[in-house]
Motif scaffolding. Structure first.
Motif, PDB file in Angstrom:
ATOM      1  N   THR A  51      39.434   0.086  78.989  1.00 56.10           N
ATOM      2  CA  THR A  51      39.071  -1.229  79.510  1.00 56.10           C
ATOM      3  C   THR A  51      40.279  -1.779  80.247  1.00 56.10           C
ATOM      4  O   THR A  51      41.386  -1.801  79.703  1.00 56.10           O
ATOM      5  N   SER A  52      40.098  -2.192  81.471  1.00 57.02           N
ATOM      6  CA  SER A  52      41.207  -2.741  82.242  1.00 57.02           C
ATOM      7  C   SER A  52      41.596  -4.113  81.693  1.00 57.02           C
ATOM      8  O   SER A  52      40.817  -4.744  80.970  1.00 57.02           O
ATOM      9  N   PRO A  53      42.800  -4.585  82.005  1.00 53.27           N
ATOM     10  CA  PRO A  53      43.200  -5.918  81.544  1.00 53.27           C
ATOM     11  C   PRO A  53      42.196  -6.986  81.962  1.00 53.27           C
ATOM     12  O   PRO A  53      41.683  -6.964  83.082  1.00 53.27           O
ATOM     13  N   ARG A  54      41.917  -7.909  81.044  1.00 52.44           N
ATOM     14  CA  ARG A  54      40.929  -8.959  81.312  1.00 52.44           C
ATOM     15  C   ARG A  54      41.568 -10.285  81.669  1.00 52.44           C
ATOM     16  O   ARG A  54      40.905 -11.164  82.225  1.00 52.44           O
ATOM     17  N   PRO A 111      41.403 -15.463  83.651  1.00 51.15           N
ATOM     18  CA  PRO A 111      40.668 -14.190  83.726  1.00 51.15           C
ATOM     19  C   PRO A 111      40.958 -13.487  85.050  1.00 51.15           C
ATOM     20  O   PRO A 111      41.105 -14.128  86.088  1.00 51.15           O
ATOM     21  N   LEU A 112      41.026 -12.171  85.001  1.00 51.52           N
ATOM     22  CA  LEU A 112      41.196 -11.394  86.222  1.00 51.52           C
ATOM     23  C   LEU A 112      39.864 -11.252  86.953  1.00 51.52           C
ATOM     24  O   LEU A 112      38.796 -11.446  86.370  1.00 51.52           O
ATOM     25  N   GLU A 113      39.944 -10.920  88.215  1.00 51.39           N
ATOM     26  CA  GLU A 113      38.749 -10.931  89.070  1.00 51.39           C
ATOM     27  C   GLU A 113      37.713  -9.878  88.660  1.00 51.39           C
ATOM     28  O   GLU A 113      36.509 -10.109  88.766  1.00 51.39           O
ATOM     29  N   TYR A 114      38.190  -8.706  88.204  1.00 52.52           N
ATOM     30  CA  TYR A 114      37.272  -7.625  87.851  1.00 52.52           C
ATOM     31  C   TYR A 114      37.738  -6.971  86.551  1.00 52.52           C
ATOM     32  O   TYR A 114      38.937  -6.842  86.305  1.00 52.52           O
ATOM     33  N   GLU A 157      47.163  -9.929  79.584  1.00 50.61           N
ATOM     34  CA  GLU A 157      46.915  -8.523  79.294  1.00 50.61           C
ATOM     35  C   GLU A 157      47.497  -7.631  80.394  1.00 50.61           C
ATOM     36  O   GLU A 157      48.028  -6.560  80.117  1.00 50.61           O
ATOM     37  N   ARG A 158      47.415  -8.093  81.639  1.00 56.60           N
ATOM     38  CA  ARG A 158      47.993  -7.302  82.725  1.00 56.60           C
ATOM     39  C   ARG A 158      49.516  -7.230  82.594  1.00 56.60           C
ATOM     40  O   ARG A 158      50.112  -6.163  82.806  1.00 56.60           O
ATOM     41  N   LYS A 159      50.155  -8.337  82.254  1.00 55.70           N
ATOM     42  CA  LYS A 159      51.609  -8.326  82.073  1.00 55.70           C
ATOM     43  C   LYS A 159      52.008  -7.350  80.977  1.00 55.70           C
ATOM     44  O   LYS A 159      52.993  -6.603  81.109  1.00 55.70           O
ATOM     45  N   ALA A 160      51.255  -7.369  79.867  1.00 54.56           N
ATOM     46  CA  ALA A 160      51.563  -6.460  78.767  1.00 54.56           C
ATOM     47  C   ALA A 160      51.378  -5.008  79.195  1.00 54.56           C
ATOM     48  O   ALA A 160      52.174  -4.127  78.846  1.00 54.56           O
TER      49      ALA A 160
END
Length: 300
Positions: A237-240, A220-223, A244-247
């Motif tokens: 919604t930001s990556p969770r 999980p990401l920090e925020y 998801e962030r890589k995508a």
């Protein structure tokens, strides 16, 4: 003919009760869509203020550029609200100097706004902010309780592209586009915090979340940041997770006109040529599969 009763002052207890009733009505109506906001609070105010002998101050409704009760959630849906108080001129000047550093600017940077957090959480990531007007647009810096930088900067100019409705600048603050009416920030494993929206940036004081060095795709990401429109509809919604962030980082994004590649996965800058979508270089994504960027549009 009817005769009006003689004018007289209301008892103090009655004035206090009516003021509280008026405040409750205005607070409630600030959480309804704008088309109702234009007249309902005024009608409610008139119904109470027009009491013989009673003088009650009606709070002004805030504009969307500074309203943090946006998204019109019900009171039960609101997260933790950050309370701010303004900084004085000397405090703002000191934070501006820390924000821009020793770089000389011509024309010099100016302070647009500055405030400190009254109710920071334990282990707060940022407790004060300053917004600046610089040569390259508007920017801001956040500072932790010890006065160290904690997020911010990112000068923005009128018409500048922004990939999403929200652009995160770190630990509870960032930029947003017009149309966003409410922003929340949720630290991993913690409560949701309501952000203050000012000058095209959002601000809140959230707890510092330790960075997990042992990261996998499922970490999980920090925020997690969420944005809502004026009707309470979720816009972003930001990556969770790391995956998801890589995508998100691998997607193809075009400028708002659709004429230029801004982000893509594949060929490097040299192979991408002039990055025009009219004649894509070999290996560049099909422009029809790409997302159009939005416009950060807060400067005059």
């Amino acid at each position: 003919m009817n005769t009006l009763p003689p004018e007289r002052d209301l008892p103090a207890a009655t004035r206090t009760r009516q003021r509280h009733e008026l405040m409750a009505i205005v607070d409630h109506e600030s959480a309804v869509p704008r088309r109702r906001r234009l007249f309902v609070p005024l009608a409610a105010a008139a119904a109470i203020v027009l009491v013989v002998g009673a003088a009650i101050a009606v709070p002004a409704l805030r504009s969307d550029k500074s309203a943090s009760s946006a998204g019109h959630p019900t009171p039960a849906a609101l997260g933790v609200r950050t309370v701010f108080e303004p900084l004085d001129a000397a405090q703002k000047a000191a934070l501006m100097a820390k924000c821009i550093g020793p770089v000389k600017q011509d024309p010099p940077a100016k302070v647009l706004d500055g405030w400190r957090v009254v109710n920071p959480p334990e282990n707060a990531a940022a407790t004060s902010f300053v917004v600046l007007s610089e040569l390259h647009g508007w920017s801001y810096c956040g500072f932790d309780p010890k006065g160290n930088r904690a997020g911010g900067r990112g000068p923005r100019m009128p018409g500048q592209a922004i990939h999403d409705p929200i652009e995160d600048y770190g630990r509870g603050s960032g930029a947003y586009v017009q149309g966003v009416a409410r922003v929340t920030v949720t630290p991993h494993g913690g409560k949701t915090y309501e952000a203050e929206l000012r000058h095209g940036f959002y601000f809140t004081s959230v707890p510092e979340v330790p960075f997990n060095k042992k990261r996998t795709d499922s970490t999980p990401l920090e925020y997690v940041i969420r944005a809502y429109d004026g009707n309470g509809k979720l816009m972003y919604t930001s990556p969770r997770t790391v995956a998801e962030r890589k995508a998100r980082q691998a997607r193809c994004v075009l400028d708002p006109t659709g004429k230029t590649y801004l982000a893509w996965s594949g060929p490097g800058l040299e192979a991408a040529g002039d990055m025009s979508t009219d004649h894509p270089a070999p290996g560049m994504p099909d422009p029809k599969t790409c997302q159009l960027a939005l416009v950060w549009n807060w400067l005059p």
